[in-house]
Write an enzyme that holds these catalytic residues in place. Sequence first.
Site, PDB file in Angstrom:
ATOM      1  N   GLY A 283       7.717   4.344   7.596  1.00 30.68           N
ATOM      2  CA  GLY A 283       6.824   5.436   7.970  1.00 30.68           C
ATOM      3  C   GLY A 283       7.248   5.990   9.313  1.00 30.68           C
ATOM      4  O   GLY A 283       8.404   5.846   9.727  1.00 30.68           O
ATOM      5  N   SER A 284       6.306   6.607  10.003  1.00 30.75           N
ATOM      6  CA  SER A 284       6.653   7.269  11.254  1.00 30.75           C
ATOM      7  C   SER A 284       6.838   6.252  12.383  1.00 30.75           C
ATOM      8  O   SER A 284       6.249   5.165  12.371  1.00 30.75           O
ATOM      9  CB  SER A 284       5.540   8.257  11.625  1.00 30.75           C
ATOM     10  N   THR A 285       7.621   6.657  13.362  1.00 27.74           N
ATOM     11  CA  THR A 285       7.848   5.797  14.531  1.00 27.74           C
ATOM     12  C   THR A 285       6.529   5.546  15.259  1.00 27.74           C
ATOM     13  O   THR A 285       6.260   4.437  15.725  1.00 27.74           O
ATOM     14  CB  THR A 285       8.874   6.480  15.464  1.00 27.74           C
TER      15      THR A 285
ATOM     16  N   GLU B 133      11.172  14.956  15.203  1.00 28.46           N
ATOM     17  CA  GLU B 133      11.308  14.963  13.748  1.00 28.46           C
ATOM     18  C   GLU B 133      10.286  15.952  13.173  1.00 28.46           C
ATOM     19  O   GLU B 133       9.084  15.764  13.308  1.00 28.46           O
ATOM     20  CB  GLU B 133      11.033  13.554  13.209  1.00 28.46           C
TER      21      GLU B 133
ATOM     22  N   GLU C 172      11.298   0.613   9.116  1.00 26.39           N
ATOM     23  CA  GLU C 172      12.149   1.759   8.741  1.00 26.39           C
ATOM     24  C   GLU C 172      11.399   3.006   9.186  1.00 26.39           C
ATOM     25  O   GLU C 172      10.420   3.388   8.551  1.00 26.39           O
ATOM     26  CB  GLU C 172      12.370   1.779   7.221  1.00 26.39           C
TER      27      GLU C 172
ATOM     28  N   LYS D  46       0.846  -1.211   0.000  1.00 24.92           N
ATOM     29  CA  LYS D  46       0.000   0.000   0.000  1.00 24.92           C
ATOM     30  C   LYS D  46       0.875   1.253   0.000  1.00 24.92           C
ATOM     31  O   LYS D  46       1.706   1.437   0.888  1.00 24.92           O
ATOM     32  CB  LYS D  46      -0.879   0.028   1.255  1.00 24.92           C
TER      33      LYS D  46
ATOM     34  N   GLY E 252       4.657   2.953  13.395  1.00 19.80           N
ATOM     35  CA  GLY E 252       5.431   1.718  13.548  1.00 19.80           C
ATOM     36  C   GLY E 252       5.127   1.037  14.877  1.00 19.80           C
ATOM     37  O   GLY E 252       4.965  -0.189  14.949  1.00 19.80           O
TER      38      GLY E 252
ATOM     39  N   CYS F  22      13.677  10.883   5.869  1.00 21.10           N
ATOM     40  CA  CYS F  22      13.856  10.242   7.180  1.00 21.10           C
ATOM     41  C   CYS F  22      15.266  10.461   7.721  1.00 21.10           C
ATOM     42  O   CYS F  22      15.463  10.614   8.912  1.00 21.10           O
ATOM     43  CB  CYS F  22      13.561   8.761   7.068  1.00 21.10           C
TER      44      CYS F  22
HETATM   45  P1  TAP Z   1       3.065   7.539   8.396  1.00 15.37           P
HETATM   46  O1  TAP Z   1       2.002   8.478   8.762  1.00 15.37           O
HETATM   47  O2  TAP Z   1       3.584   6.626   9.432  1.00 15.37           O
HETATM   48  O3  TAP Z   1       2.505   6.712   7.165  1.00 15.37           O
HETATM   49  C1  TAP Z   1       3.278   5.750   6.511  1.00 15.37           C
HETATM   50  C2  TAP Z   1       2.358   4.768   5.832  1.00 15.37           C
HETATM   51  O4  TAP Z   1       1.640   4.046   6.833  1.00 15.37           O
HETATM   52  C3  TAP Z   1       1.314   5.412   4.932  1.00 15.37           C
HETATM   53  O5  TAP Z   1       1.078   4.561   3.833  1.00 15.37           O
HETATM   54  C4  TAP Z   1       0.097   5.449   5.850  1.00 15.37           C
HETATM   55  O6  TAP Z   1      -1.120   5.492   5.150  1.00 15.37           O
HETATM   56  C5  TAP Z   1       0.241   4.134   6.576  1.00 15.37           C
HETATM   57  N1  TAP Z   1      -0.460   4.045   7.849  1.00 15.37           N
HETATM   58  C6  TAP Z   1      -0.991   5.045   8.599  1.00 15.37           C
HETATM   59  N2  TAP Z   1      -1.553   4.525   9.712  1.00 15.37           N
HETATM   60  C7  TAP Z   1      -1.364   3.185   9.652  1.00 15.37           C
HETATM   61  C8  TAP Z   1      -1.704   2.099  10.518  1.00 15.37           C
HETATM   62  N3  TAP Z   1      -2.332   2.289  11.676  1.00 15.37           N
HETATM   63  N4  TAP Z   1      -1.348   0.851  10.147  1.00 15.37           N
HETATM   64  C9  TAP Z   1      -0.675   0.642   8.993  1.00 15.37           C
HETATM   65  N5  TAP Z   1      -0.344   1.623   8.133  1.00 15.37           N
HETATM   66  C10 TAP Z   1      -0.672   2.877   8.467  1.00 15.37           C
HETATM   67  O7  TAP Z   1       4.342   8.259   7.800  1.00 15.37           O
HETATM   68  P2  TAP Z   1       4.373   9.340   6.670  1.00 15.37           P
HETATM   69  O8  TAP Z   1       3.900  10.600   7.287  1.00 15.37           O
HETATM   70  O9  TAP Z   1       3.714   8.840   5.439  1.00 15.37           O
HETATM   71  O10 TAP Z   1       5.937   9.401   6.353  1.00 15.37           O
HETATM   72  C11 TAP Z   1       6.802  10.117   7.101  1.00 15.37           C
HETATM   73  C12 TAP Z   1       7.529   9.230   8.101  1.00 15.37           C
HETATM   74  O11 TAP Z   1       8.163   8.149   7.429  1.00 15.37           O
HETATM   75  C13 TAP Z   1       8.640   9.982   8.777  1.00 15.37           C
HETATM   76  O12 TAP Z   1       8.614   9.711  10.157  1.00 15.37           O
HETATM   77  C14 TAP Z   1       9.901   9.425   8.145  1.00 15.37           C
HETATM   78  O13 TAP Z   1      11.045   9.520   8.939  1.00 15.37           O
HETATM   79  C15 TAP Z   1       9.515   8.025   7.868  1.00 15.37           C
HETATM   80  N6  TAP Z   1      10.360   7.447   6.819  1.00 15.37           N
HETATM   81  C16 TAP Z   1      11.327   6.564   7.172  1.00 15.37           C
HETATM   82  C17 TAP Z   1      12.153   6.030   6.205  1.00 15.37           C
HETATM   83  C18 TAP Z   1      13.216   5.069   6.617  1.00 15.37           C
HETATM   84  S1  TAP Z   1      13.958   4.246   5.453  1.00 15.37           S
HETATM   85  N7  TAP Z   1      13.529   4.900   7.863  1.00 15.37           N
HETATM   86  C19 TAP Z   1      11.995   6.384   4.876  1.00 15.37           C
HETATM   87  C20 TAP Z   1      11.011   7.278   4.540  1.00 15.37           C
HETATM   88  C21 TAP Z   1      10.180   7.802   5.541  1.00 15.37           C
HETATM   89  P3  TAP Z   1      -1.800   6.904   4.843  1.00 15.37           P
HETATM   90  O14 TAP Z   1      -0.852   7.620   3.959  1.00 15.37           O
HETATM   91  O15 TAP Z   1      -3.023   6.500   4.135  1.00 15.37           O
HETATM   92  O16 TAP Z   1      -2.026   7.574   6.138  1.00 15.37           O
END
Ligand code: TAP
Length: 501
Positions: free
Chosen positions: A258-260, A411, A280, A206, A263, A314
Amino acid sequence: MPTLTAPKNPAVPRRGRPAAELIFGDFWEYDPAPETADPKLKPRYELFINGEFVPARAGKYFDSINPANEQKLTELALGGAADVDAAFAAATRAFEGWGRLPGRERGKFLFRIARLLQDRAREFAVAETMDNGKPIRETRDFDVPMAAAHFFYHGGWADKLEYVAPGRRLAPLGVVGQVIPWNFPLLMLSWKIAPALAAGNCVVIKPATNTPVTAVKLAEIFQDAGLPPGVVNVLTGPGSTGGLIMAHPAAAKIAFTGSTEVGKVIMRSVAGTDRRMTMELGGKAANIVFDDAPLDQAVEGIVNGIFFNQGQVCCAGSRLLVQETVADLVVAKLKQRLRVLRVGDPLDKNTDVGAIVSRAQLDTIRHYLDVGQKEGATMWQPPCRLPAKGFFLPPTIFTGVTQSHCIAREEIFGPVLSILTFRTLEEAVEKANNTAYGLSAGVWTDKGSRILKMSTELKAGVVWANTFNKFDPTSPFGGYKESGFGREGGRQGLLDYARLV
Ligand code: TAP
């Protein structure tokens, strides 16, 4: 001819008479240089299940918005529980064949996907820029080529898996559930899908709600490559759909980026099961500049570290630690550099800083700007004209930041740099490691011995020396502490998608 006027900006401190600065924006403007390739977007995209595009069972759709002009780009099917079940059923059936296919045959599909992506590189770069807001220069020169490189690299491994762990054989795990974020949509897809397929697994994935477009376009490439039905299934939809994928009983492994915060929710939901996991998560990297560093290069590295992809990275170097003796000079050089960064239309080839991915993310970043000022740090932004529509923010730096400030600990995920100082190497290490995260770090110094010492002492998955934000499919990437566990890329990344037998 433009007339030259006296420079408006304070000069960098130097001995003797200050030199006049050439600030481009004061004297002349670039002509617009828009990328015009057709992103070939359809008005509506369905779910990709069992090799076919099919409507969601509930018949619902959601919009994807271009963050640079707030206009609707397309609409996408909203996957729910029945669709997740159908995707896992298709992947489970597909695994019967794919898991047994000789590695050299699987490799051929990965090479084909990589080549088809290269063929459509400009189209994908424009689509990604319109969906995410990142500058076309980045999607064209980084996201798309790097995504293709991951398919090529893992295609090369597919028939050489006996060399991943010498003396042992690798067996696939089965069906893998994957969820990715919005900051590098296509690249995260390739980081997840390529190693999983190379090792013989099938995938249900997804993308993020904010940036689903390149995922469904990549599914078109899977069709064109003749990938057997069900080997990869792409479900667009909200976070709850991600939750269903992560918790699905047919998933032998889950991989989340995604976010901690999310996670942790996922880890709680699968506690007690025996499924494999890769997480990650977030980061708050220290980018550390010693006084013997080549400062002009370091300034370029600082800019790349925090303003690449609007800081929505990230591993962004969001905490700058500068040795006290050169702190004023580095800040002055940095301000001078930021004055010439071009913020604006992401489709313009001269743009350095594009749009923030969504209004919600822009609001989050602005909240941190308020918090930083209330905490007593000094905020500075270069003068810049922002487009009237869209989610834009000037590059921002905070000086006078201390370890206890929120903006030094949390962050922000935006173009915001918190600057702290240090006196000794020990203090730099202590401050850099004083964080809940441990994804990346950077060190700028002339001394090789200091680089080696720092890279041993820093608790971060990646330590860059005299550079920042360098990636390669051969190089494993992942975190310590609240930045997660497991690795993506390299031999180590493959081991996370296989059993040793
Ligand atoms: P999140 O809000 O955590 O979303 C990541 C993904 O998880 C999205 O597809 C989101 O869907 C989905 N999601 C949301 N709630 C969920 C749940 N309860 N169960 C399963 N999946 C769920 O992060 P973001 O805002 O998209 O991305 C930013 C974060 O990603 C930052 O903290 C960044 O540091 C981290 N990141 C880490 C890395 C590595 S390699 N460590 C790389 C890139 C990004 P929706 O979009 O539909 O909400």
